[in-house]
Design an enzyme around this catalytic site. Structure first.
Site: not given
Ligand code: NAP
Length: 303
Positions: A9-10, A131, A182, A190, A200, A250
């Site tokens: 993912g992201s 994404r 955090k 949020n 915000n 978020s």
């Molecule tokens: P995201 O874009 O939704 O990505 C999560 C990924 O996990 C998706 O690609 C999903 O697959 C995959 N996934 C879920 N279940 C799975 C499984 N059983 N096997 C393999 N892959 C699996 O989430 P994100 O934004 O990167 O966030 C990840 C964490 O980082 C969260 O806790 C978020 O709060 C934290 N975070 C994010 C950011 C940010 O800017 N994005 C910043 C700081 C912290 P699919 O593609 O198949 O759905």
């Protein structure tokens, strides 16, 4: 040593692309055959940085693929982390290390409990990515990632890989304090942005509500043995509201896009911790109830 990245993912893609472009060995672990087929059809990850896109043909595999895993970056949402790691347990090599990127608290313990013999490094990141499409990620905001292991203060040697990959990071003996801080900032800002439907900066119109939440959160942090995380919380919340006035939180974005939130690992975790400590925090509890009702009304999960 190969970086296995669970979840493209992201954040998972952001880490994968930066490690891979420095020639470090990376493999993505995707959830199932259809996701792997979709990935193979596009032939790799695309990362968009400052308007410029680059394609990274990083190899990918299934959780059931053969081969040991020694280093695993868990880049799923908090509510998916435990179940996503589960099928990989038989593949973890002796002395395997996991890096848990999840926001909030609660999911890290759930994963660590399943892995008494592996090292779990916790992360708290302020980097921003989203994404744009499947396997296409935009690097939206530069930030910093704190890493630490509450059970073992020595820094791991693989921090050199992060250095090489240009991933801004620091090692801290006090990662729990950073994760709690955090979480508290998130709880104070949020949920209210979701309930008031505002950016915000809109919270500047609700100073009394913000103030009482900060007081309760500071009390909770003290009771949970995190006095440093409680220090100056209200002032920092006000600073964040001002500095990010134009942004949507978020959680606001998740709700607006009909996506599941990480409520159980943020406000839910705060309320559950207070209950465990027999601490009465009526405003935090009421906020939790209002948020759950709001999510239920929109057909979104309340956990
Ligand atoms: P995201 O874009 O939704 O990505 C999560 C990924 O996990 C998706 O690609 C999903 O697959 C995959 N996934 C879920 N279940 C799975 C499984 N059983 N096997 C393999 N892959 C699996 O989430 P994100 O934004 O990167 O966030 C990840 C964490 O980082 C969260 O806790 C978020 O709060 C934290 N975070 C994010 C950011 C940010 O800017 N994005 C910043 C700081 C912290 P699919 O593609 O198949 O759905």
């Amino acid at each position: 040593m190969t970086w296995h990245i669970l979840g493209a993912g992201s954040l998972g893609s952001l880490w994968a692309a930066r490690l891979a472009r420095r020639g470090l060995p990376v493999r993505l672990v995707l959830r199932d055959r259809p996701r792997l087929a979709a990935y193979e059809a596009v032939g790799g990850l695309t990362l968009v940085e400052q308007g410029t896109e680059r394609h990274y043909p990083i190899p990918a595999e299934l959780p059931s693929s053969a081969g040991p895993i020694s280093r695993l970056l868990v880049a799923c949402k908090a509510y998916d982390a435990e179940s996503a790691v589960q099928p990989l347990l038989p593949r973890l090599a002796p002395g395997a290390e996991l890096i848990l990127l999840q926001n909030g608290l609660g999911s890290q313990d759930a994963v660590a409990l399943r892995l008494p013999h592996a090292r779990c490094v916790l992360a708290s990141s302020t980097e921003g990515a989203f994404r744009e499409a499947d396997f296409r990620v935009v690097f939206a905001g530069h930030g910093f990632t704190w890493l630490g292991d509450p059970r073992q203060p020595a820094a791991p040697a693989w921090l050199d890989d992060l250095e090489q990959a240009g991933i801004p990071h620091g090692w801290t003996p006090d990662i729990l304090s950073r994760l709690w801080r955090k979480l508290a900032l998130n709880c104070a800002i949020n949920p209210l942005t979701v309930l008031y439907g505002c950016r915000n900066g809109g919270l500047a119109e609700h100073p009394a509500e913000v103030s009482v939440l900060c007081a309760e959160l500071a009390e909770l942090l003290q009771r949970c043995g995190q006095p440093d995380a409680a220090e100056g919380l209200h002032e920092e919340v006000l600073r964040v509201i001002q500095a990010t006035a134009a942004n949507y939180s978020s959680m606001y974005q998740d709700v607006a896009n009909g996506r599941r939130t990480e409520i159980s690992y943020l406000l839910g975790h705060a309320c559950a911790s207070a209950a465990r400590h027999r601490l009465s925090l009526p405003h935090l509890d009421s906020l939790h109830d209002r948020l759950r009702a709001h999510l239920a009304q929109r057909g979104l999960p309340v956990t």
